[in-house]
Design a protein around this motif. Structure first.
Motif, PDB file in Angstrom:
ATOM      1  N   ARG A   1       0.834  -1.210   0.000  1.00 16.71           N
ATOM      2  CA  ARG A   1       0.000   0.000   0.000  1.00 16.71           C
ATOM      3  C   ARG A   1       0.864   1.253   0.000  1.00 16.71           C
ATOM      4  O   ARG A   1       0.632   2.189  -0.761  1.00 16.71           O
ATOM      5  N   ARG A   2       1.913   1.258   0.830  1.00 15.52           N
ATOM      6  CA  ARG A   2       2.763   2.453   0.912  1.00 15.52           C
ATOM      7  C   ARG A   2       3.503   2.676  -0.411  1.00 15.52           C
ATOM      8  O   ARG A   2       3.712   3.797  -0.841  1.00 15.52           O
ATOM      9  N   LYS A   3       3.864   1.556  -1.041  1.00 21.07           N
ATOM     10  CA  LYS A   3       4.563   1.661  -2.324  1.00 21.07           C
ATOM     11  C   LYS A   3       3.650   2.321  -3.360  1.00 21.07           C
ATOM     12  O   LYS A   3       4.059   3.197  -4.111  1.00 21.07           O
ATOM     13  N   GLN A   4       2.369   1.865  -3.373  1.00 18.68           N
ATOM     14  CA  GLN A   4       1.412   2.440  -4.328  1.00 18.68           C
ATOM     15  C   GLN A   4       1.215   3.935  -4.087  1.00 18.68           C
ATOM     16  O   GLN A   4       0.965   4.691  -5.008  1.00 18.68           O
ATOM     17  N   GLU A   5       1.332   4.334  -2.830  1.00 21.68           N
ATOM     18  CA  GLU A   5       1.149   5.753  -2.502  1.00 21.68           C
ATOM     19  C   GLU A   5       2.451   6.546  -2.678  1.00 21.68           C
ATOM     20  O   GLU A   5       2.551   7.692  -2.248  1.00 21.68           O
ATOM     21  N   ASN A   6       3.473   5.862  -3.227  1.00 18.16           N
ATOM     22  CA  ASN A   6       4.788   6.489  -3.434  1.00 18.16           C
ATOM     23  C   ASN A   6       5.417   6.988  -2.134  1.00 18.16           C
ATOM     24  O   ASN A   6       6.005   8.061  -2.071  1.00 18.16           O
TER      25      ASN A   6
ATOM     26  N   GLU B   1      12.866  11.230  -7.802  1.00 18.32           N
ATOM     27  CA  GLU B   1      13.381  10.120  -8.622  1.00 18.32           C
ATOM     28  C   GLU B   1      12.348   8.973  -8.650  1.00 18.32           C
ATOM     29  O   GLU B   1      12.043   8.421  -9.691  1.00 18.32           O
ATOM     30  N   ARG B   2      11.842   8.673  -7.455  1.00 23.84           N
ATOM     31  CA  ARG B   2      10.885   7.573  -7.348  1.00 23.84           C
ATOM     32  C   ARG B   2       9.630   7.861  -8.172  1.00 23.84           C
ATOM     33  O   ARG B   2       9.105   7.020  -8.866  1.00 23.84           O
ATOM     34  N   LYS B   3       9.176   9.124  -8.100  1.00 26.57           N
ATOM     35  CA  LYS B   3       7.986   9.536  -8.840  1.00 26.57           C
ATOM     36  C   LYS B   3       8.205   9.384 -10.343  1.00 26.57           C
ATOM     37  O   LYS B   3       7.366   8.892 -11.082  1.00 26.57           O
TER      38      LYS B   3
END
Length: 1679
Positions: free
Chosen positions: A778-783, A949-951
């Motif tokens: 979930r946290r990954k999906q929320e970046n 970068e992640r975005k």
């Protein structure tokens, strides 16, 4: 009324002697030695000779008059209805004092609780309704019925029993009661009391059979058959009686008669309660004997079932109706409690018919319970009873050991534990000294039970060889479960009063110390680490005996604020349990078998954990708060046997040992996390019960969204079976409603996600990893970063405030540093990722604690210095590192990539705490805390960069995915374009759920070509059909001369369209003539297919293989009946019983010039002449002088019959189609199946009825599909599913081809009989009138059999395209005109209520046509617009069916309007497609010369005339569409109906299993011998025999008390299906286990309706039986 002449009428006579004399005289005569007495006769005689005189004596006037007076005096405000087994009871969760307070159906429906949160349950029998009991309800104790009763009772209080009546009662009752009691407990088998011995003994004997609870029904039936040599039916009757009454006399014995007067169940007793109870409770002055009611109670276990039931009802209707006598009865009950319970435990009858079951009625009344505790010391009585019934399970150390226990006996012991729960269920509000003393006495007694449980069933680790037999563990765990709520209730009682609490604590502590003194070894061992020294007892869990049963120690956990004397002792036992759990996880106890694994499971399971695992954690927290933290940790290290693991580096040789050691370290760290982090316990920190429940729910929903029932199951229940779920669920979760299947689920609200604690102590290993995975995802999906730090815990209460010192003590730092160091040095065998995760979690807890303390108090006051300790060096060595440095290094360890975010979060927290310590400006400190911190390295700028970068990466990945998807769909489109043929003609295209008609493949021609009938017929769709066999995967084109390809199919009888539900169906069709279908379509033959294609040869091989397989597996119950040709489709596992051959369409083109030429000559009149000539020619040929069954042709109004016999051929013929042998074989096979199934007869290929059945199934299946499309609101064409489309196509083509496999003369005979309905000139013996046939069946039969008229002896001919075009047209027009007439005669009879001035052309023609018809029928005038309206509505279904039939037969594409849903457009399109004028009455005008005489003859038929005179009724058109019956919205209405249901065949008041037929609404008595019927020599249950009539063997029932739907088919198959009733959480409730209010879900009920209308019930049953194959089959035929 003459006064009865009985001896006791005289005042001077002694009543008792006279009464007994009278009994001695009459009883033997009444209950004489007849073998099969008539019960009604016996009762009548007893009433007349014994009861009537007694009643007259009591009332001194007509008893009926007197009773009526008493009745008017008002009723009691108590309801007192006694529940029978299976009755529905209601409890109110808002108002009931406890869950045992229940209402009967009537009281509930009339009470305020109907609108509260109620629960419904099925009674096991024996309880009674609490309506009117003010102590049972917080509000609304009275329903409206009893409220008015109470009011009138107070008003008429002066209307009491008069003195004289009371005197009579006091005189009479003692004698009668004494007789009852004496005879009930009479022990002499061969003697009677001298007073009753009036006649000589004779040699008559009875053999009496008594019931026990061990033999099965079948066993008793078998024994009776052998002993008596009787028939099965008689033996079954006796067995039912034995089961009900518990005994049955079935052959002669001596003349002891046990006569129990009806006084027992007398309804009059209610008026004499005080007198009756006084006499029953009176003890004889000089005698030792107990009072009468106690004698009966003590004899209860020896009585048979029937007598017990009456006795209990008597107690209910007398003692329990008045509080004063209830109290006196309770005192007697408690006096003999031990004896009663011991007798119950050694008896074999169920609890609900034992007198001990009455305890719940007394012990749960708050005032009564308190009185019994104070005066009768009931808590001590119950606990002593337990101690007295359990000693057989004590071992030499006086501990329980349940090895080799009897399950049945222990189940009976649990009843005593239940009584203890009832007594404690309501806590006292006021404490008296006497109550305290008595309660403490009971508590001491209870502690004796706990003492026997403390340390019971000790186990020792097996080394070397595996344990031989798993020990019994269930009993000990079950007793723990039973005692869980009682322990909690004792604690709550103690907590009510301070003095009591101290006393209870002392008692408890003494008991614990007493248990602990006997520990094995006294020697101490000394342990040193980090400069701290611990002395402790020598003990090792892996070597010495250990037990998980420690109820006494855990009881002490509740007195946590009293500082204990021997802390180590307090911590020792719980610690051993936790170490045992750790060692089991490390697989050190593998050789101890499954029993230990099961015990550990329950130790942590929701059913036991409150009083086991949770308490052990609290005990450790108590230890940690009072002990020195370093010594506490040393003790833990020692018990976990990990001292050496931390002192020196272990050698790596033995991998198993290393793994074991690692798991133990993980388990220990986890327990340390729980000790310092788990504070959600009232008292440990200031939290409420609601907050605790919320936290449990949050952590459950972090794993997955869950159903309400699943959440409730995962939460602990209190003594009232409540979890507290409803109060808080909406604060933390959102409810998502269910669809047509599945159930509703709760999803966690986003704002509650931050409460997630990865190391929540109630998670199992799998739950932990699931939750962690889901939250990271979930946290990954929320970046966001993937760090999952603990949420800030609530503050410890002052008593526990020292627990946090464990976090920053030396030994803890040493442990953390050691583990981190090993990870940094990459000694991979010495650490695991889980271990590092736990270390990081502990660091987080320490930092959060320090941060919270710093924020609350000035820096100098905060002594908790976690930051300081963590940043100290581990040693003075040069290369020594502190924890911060170790964390920095950990970031570069490749195996810990997943933990990087967490490490960053901790480093940032260190920074935050450091700034708080340094008092530096708070503005620059990172103020974010908890899981919301941004991912940080050293500076915020790097965090921002990383985030960006992640975005960027996520966006790039998204675009890349999009691009790939676009490429794929382009490829797909391209592929479809290039392989269009494949897509349109492969039956296996799974992608097309709803088959799209093939019109798309031909260019859309102008609409004029879309006509199916007559000379203007449009072109057929002609294309090669290439199909793939699902068995051999080979493709083949369908051609006449090729080997046959077949579709799997299922033929079944159906009543889905019946207009006359309940009509008696012919079960066997030996004499049935299926040529004409009744217009009410009461039973047809439906053919359905799953649309899967096989080669005929492949299918035959497959079927033979199935047969072979089943012969080899004789013991396995087959789902399908191979003898009847059943099998499961190889691909989709649908149940099939035959195959339909796929016949290719013969393309026929019409030459327009020819057709115009023919049109000039061939009018309807001429066509009829030619047909008649042909028929009469054949009949002359065939009869050759025999005239009995030939149609006599009448020359009337039909022109000249001398036309040429062969003239029919002059309009065009062609040679008949030649089919390959394989196709012919399959044609015969399928036709025979239809005949066999449809008529329920043995297969016979030569039977003349085979063609009739073929046409019939074709017509009926089309009618079913048309009905279904209309019902679902879908267009006629283009919306059929693939399976329906291919099945219908194959079926119609088969029906057209089947004619070729029968003798043509036979087909002609059938055709003539069909035509005789339309053309009365063909006079036949048994021709029905036009009102008695279904016209669509006539149409299909006539069209399909008409080509037989072209048959010549020498050459096989069939009509050419142009001939058949006219044949179809004229046949269709004739049938349509007959149908219009049918509609006008039956349905357009009533004058309309509304007025309409419609002057359309249709209305005019309708009116003028009707005038003509009314000449023959003398009908009255009806406005034309109404006639037209009736005709249009009535004929539409027939036109829709005809369009489907001709479309699938000729394959002419339909007009566009039929691909849409629109009423007006549809009617016009149907008329144009079928070559009809839109004004249907113009047909008659066009053919008037020909039709007029036919009309006249149709109306002159005797059946029509008698209908017109109103002598018999006929069907109205359009036919009504069948639906399942209407069900009430609220399920309790159904339960109400069921409670009023009385089995029509049984006279007892035993509750049955009522089931409701959803087809017709009949209520039946299911699974009961009383309603079994003999059908063709076979015993069938009520449902099965009803299904044969109502649904031709297929039916749908609702089991009302179980809240389940039952689908059955035939006599051997059925399945359970979820009921369409859901609770507010979108869940069904089979067997009403949860008891929530249920409401009808219309979508699910609709789904059931479609299951029936689509003829998928059989399929559903087969699927269900395939998935739930039961080893022991259910006897469906007895349902």
């Amino acid at each position: 009324i003459p006064l009865p002449t009985v001896p006791w009428w005289d005042e001077r006579v002694d009543f008792q002697a006279a009464f007994l004399q009278q009994l001695a005289k009459y009883v033997p005569n009444i209950y004489s030695a007849e073998m099969d007495p008539l019960l009604e006769k016996q009762e009548e005689m007893a009433q007349k000779q014994i009861f009537d005189p007694l009643e007259w004596y009591l009332f001194r006037e007509d008893p009926d008059v007197c009773l009526e007076k008493l009745r008017q005096c008002g009723v009691s405000q108590l309801c007192g209805k006694v529940f029978k087994s299976g009755e529905t009871t209601y409890s109110c969760r808002d108002c009931a004092i406890d869950p045992t307070c229940v209402l009967c159906m009537d009281c509930f429906q009339n009470s305020i609780h109907k609108n509260h949160r109620y629960k419904m349950h099925t009674s096991t029998g024996g309880g009674f309704c609490d309506c009117g009991d003010t102590e049972a309800w917080k509000t609304g104790p009275l329903c409206t019925n009893h409220d008015s009763g109470a009011a009138s009772a107070t008003k008429n209080s002066e209307c009491q029993l008069n003195e004289e009546l009371m005197a009579q009662a006091k005189k009479m009752f003692p004698s009668v009661l004494k007789y009852i009691v004496d005879m009930t407990i009479w022990e002499e088998e061969k003697e009677l009391p001298p007073v009753l011995m009036t006649r000589e003994k004779t040699d008559h004997y009875y053999c009496v059979l008594f019931n026990d609870e061990h033999h099965s029904y079948d066993h008793v039936i078998y024994s009776l058959q052998r002993a008596l040599g009787c028939e099965l039916g008689e033996a079954q009757l006796h067995t039912t009686a034995i089961d009900k009454e518990n005994f049955w006399a079935f052959s002669r014995s001596n003349f002891i008669f046990l006569f129990l007067p009806d006084f027992y169940s007398s309804k009059h007793i209610i008026y004499f309660v005080p007198i009756f109870c006084q006499i029953c409770l009176k003890e004889e002055a000089d005698s030792e004997k107990p009072c009468l009611i106690s004698m009966l109670m003590l004899w209860d276990a020896k009585l048979h079932k029937g007598a017990r039931k009456i006795l209990h009802e008597l107690i209910f209707s007398s003692f329990f109706m008045e509080m004063e006598y209830k109290k006196l009865f309770a005192i007697e009950f408690v006096k003999y409690y031990k004896t009663l319970q011991k007798e119950y435990i050694s008896d074999d009858h169920e609890r609900n018919i034992s007198v001990t079951a009455l305890s719940v009625q007394m012990f749960t009344v708050p005032t009564l319970a308190r009185h019994l505790i104070e005066e009768q010391n009931v808590i001590t009585v119950i606990t002593e009873t337990l101690l007295e019934v359990l000693p057989e399970y004590l071992d030499k150390n006086d501990k329980f050991n349940f090895q080799g226990y009897s399950q049945d006996k222990l189940d009976r012991v649990y009843a005593v534990i239940c009584d203890l729960k009832y007594i404690l269920i309501t806590k006292p509000t006021v404490w008296t000294d006497r109550l305290r003393v008595r309660f403490l006495e009971g508590f001491r007694s209870f502690l004796r039970i706990l003492t026997c449980m403390q340390g019971m069933e000790e186990i020792q680790r097996q080394i070397g060889q595996h344990i031989e037999v798993d020990p019994d563990w269930e009993a000990a765990i079950t007793i723990q479960m039973q005692l869980k709520n009682i322990l909690l209730m004792f604690q709550e009682w103690c907590a009510c009063d301070e003095d009591l609490l101290l006393e209870a604590y002392k008692e408890c502590h003494t008991a614990v110390m007493r248990c602990s003194t006997s520990s094995h070894s006294r020697e101490k061992i000394v342990l040193q680490l980090c400069g701290h020294t611990l002395e402790s007892k020598r003990y090792r869990v892996s070597v010495d005996p250990v037990s998980i049963h420690l109820p006494l120690s855990r009881m002490l956990a509740d007195f946590y604020y009293i500082k204990s004397i021997d802390l180590e002792l307090l911590v020792e036992y719980p610690l051993r349990c936790l170490v045992l759990v750790a060692q089991v996880a490390a697989e050190m106890w593998r050789r101890n078998g499954l029993s230990l694994i099961s015990q550990v499971f329950y130790y942590q399971d929701v059913k036991c954990r409150e009083e086991m695992y949770d308490k052990d954690i609290i005990m450790l927290q108590i230890g940690a708060s009072f002990m020195d933290p370093n010594l506490f940790l040393l003790l833990i290290l020692q018990r976990y046997e990990l001292v050496n693991a931390f002192k020196k580096i272990m050698p790596t040789k033995d991998q198993d040992l290393t793994k074991q050691c690692n798991i133990l370290i993980e388990e220990m760290l986890q327990v340390l996390i729980y000790v310092v982090g788990e504070r959600y316990v009232p008292g440990v920190s200031s939290v409420t019960k609601e907050e605790i429940t919320m936290r449990e729910i949050i952590h459950l929903l972090c794993i997955d969204p869950m159903a309400h029932s699943a959440i409730a199951k995962s939460l602990p229940e209190n003594e009232n079976n409540e979890t507290g779920l409803e109060k808080v669920i909406n604060k933390v979760a959102v409810f998502k409603k269910p669809g047509v299947s599945g159930h509703g689920v709760y999803e966690l609200k986003d704002e509650c996600m931050k409460e997630f604690n990865m190391f929540f102590y109630h998670y199992t290993k799998t739950q932990h990893s699931k939750a962690e995975h889901r939250q990271k995802k979930r946290r990954k999906q929320e970046n966001r970063d993937e760090a999952l730090p603990p949420p800030p815990p609530p503050e410890f209460s002052p008593v526990f405030s020292n627990v946090v010192k464990v976090l920053n003590c030396d030994i803890m730092m040493y442990i953390l540093r050691t583990i981190l160091q090993r990870a940094v040095q990459l000694e991979t065998h010495l650490w695991t990722e889980a271990m590092i995760q736990m270390v990081l979690h502990l660091l987080s807890l320490g930092l959060l604690e320090e941060k919270q303390q710093l924020e609350k108090a000035p820096e100098e006051e905060v002594t908790f210095d976690f930051y300081h300790k963590a940043s100290r060096m581990g040693s003075s060595a040069l290369n020594a590192l502190n924890i911060l440095m170790l964390l920095e290094k950990l970031k570069s360890v490749p195996q810990l990539e997943a933990q990087k975010d967490m490490i960053n979060w901790i480093l940032q927290m260190f920074d935050t705490v450091k700034r708080l310590r340094e008092k530096s400006s708070l503005a620059t400190a990172a103020t974010t805390s908890g899981s919301e911190t941004t991912k940080g390295d050293e500076t915020p700028s790097t965090q921002d960069k990383e985030k960006a970068e992640r975005k960027r990466k996520a966006e790039a990945a998204r675009l890349h995915r999009q691009k790939i998807m676009a490429q794929m769909s382009a490829l797909q489109r391209n592929f479809i374009e290039t392989h269009k043929l494949l897509y349109e003609h492969t039956q296996e295209t799974q992608g097309r759920e709803d088959s799209v008609m093939e019109e798309e493949s031909i260019p859309l021609a102008i609409d004029s070509s879309r006509i199916a009938l007559g000379p203007k017929r449009g072109p057929s769709i002609t294309e090669k059909e290439v199909l793939t066999c699902i068995l051999c995967q080979e493709e083949q084109e369908v051609r006449l001369e090729s080997a046959a390809m077949v579709l799997s199919a299922c033929v079944q009888k159906s009543t889905a369209l019946t207009q006359h539900r309940g009509k008696t169906l012919e079960l066997s069709g030996d004499t049935l003539d299926p040529l004409f279908m009744d217009p009410d379509l009461s039973c047809g033959t439906h053919t359905g297919s799953c649309g899967h294609v096989m080669h005929a040869a492949c299918w035959q091989k497959y079927f033979e293989a199935m047969q072979l397989n089943s012969r080899q597996r004789l013991h396995v119950e087959q789902i399908f009946d191979l003898e009847n040709g059943e099998y499961l489709c190889p691909l989709c596992k649908s149940l099939c019983n035959t195959v339909i051959p796929i016949i290719p369409l013969q393309t026929q083109k019409i030459n327009s010039e020819d057709s115009e030429a023919v049109a000039q000559i061939l009018t309807l009149a001429r066509w009829l002449e030619i047909v008649m000539a042909r028929i009469s020619g054949y009949s002359a040929k065939n009869t050759k002088g025999e005239t009995q069954n030939a149609p006599s042709l009448i020359n009337k109004g039909m022109g000249d019959f001398t036309s040429e016999f062969h003239s029919i051929l002059s309009f065009g013929v062609q040679p008949s189609a030649k089919y390959s042998n394989s196709i012919k074989e399959m044609l015969v096979l399928f036709a025979t199946t239809v005949y066999r199934v449809g008529l329920k007869v043995a297969p016979n290929e030569a039977d003349p009825r085979i063609p009739m059945m073929t046409w019939s199934t074709c017509a009926f299946t089309i009618q079913c599909i048309e009905n279904l499309l209309e019902d679902e609101g879908k267009p006629l064409f283009g919306s059929l599913q693939n399976r329906q489309h291919s099945g219908l196509k194959a079926l119609v083509q088969f029906a057209a081809a089947q004619r070729t496999t029968s003798p043509q003369s036979l087909i002609q005979k059938h055709l003539v009989r069909l035509l005789a309905v339309l053309l009365p000139n063909l006079k036949m013996e048994d021709t029905p009138s036009i009102l008695d046939v279904d016209m669509f069946h006539i149409l299909v039969g006539a069209v399909l059999s008409f080509p037989s008229l072209y048959w010549e002896d020498t050459v096989d001919l069939q009509p050419s395209s142009i001939s058949s075009a006219y044949n179809h047209l004229y046949l269709f027009h004739l049938v349509t005109m007959a149908h219009i007439t049918q509609i006008l005669l039956t349905s357009a009879t009533e004058s309309p209520t509304a007025q309409s001035q419609d002057t359309s052309e249709e209305a005019h023609t309708a009116e003028s046509f009707c005038r003509e018809v009314y000449q023959y029928t003398s009908g009255r005038d009806i406005p034309g617009w109404h006639l037209w309206d009736c005709v249009k509505k009535g004929i539409t279904p027939y036109l829709r069916c005809a369009a489907l039939f001709f479309h699938y037969m000729l394959r002419v594409p339909p007009p566009e309007d039929l691909l849409l849903v629109s009423e007006e457009g549809e009617f016009k399109a149907l008329c144009s497609y079928l070559s009809l004028p839109t004004n249907l009455f113009l047909l008659f005008e066009e053919y008037w010369g020909t039709v007029n005489p036919l009309l006249q003859r149709w109306c002159a038929d005797p059946a029509v005339l008698s209908f017109l005179k109103g002598k018999n009724i006929s069907l109205r058109y359009p036919r009504k569409r069948n639906n399942l019956i209407e069900l009430p919205e609220d399920y309790s209405c159904l339960l109400n109906q069921a409670s009023q249901f009385r089995c029509p065949r049984s006279f007892d008041d035993e509750q049955k299993h009522p089931v409701l037929c959803l087809f017709c609404g009949t209520m039946l008595c299911s699974q009961n011998t009383c309603c079994q019927e003999l059908v063709n020599g076979e015993e069938l249950g009520a449902c099965t025999s009803h299904a044969l009539q109502c649904g031709a063997g297929v039916c749908m029932f609702l089991k009302i008390r179980a809240c389940r739907v039952v689908l059955i088919e035939g006599k051997t198959r059925g399945c359970l299906y979820p009921a369409p009733y859901l609770d507010e959480y979108g869940e069904t409730d089979p067997d009403l286990k949860r008891g929530n209010p249920l409401h009808l879900c219309h979508e699910r009920y609709r789904k059931l309706h479609l299951l029936w209308q689509q003829h998928c019930i059989i399929e559903e049953i087969a699927r269900s039986q395939e998935t739930n194959q039961i080893i022991f089959g259910f006897n469906w035929h007895l349902l």
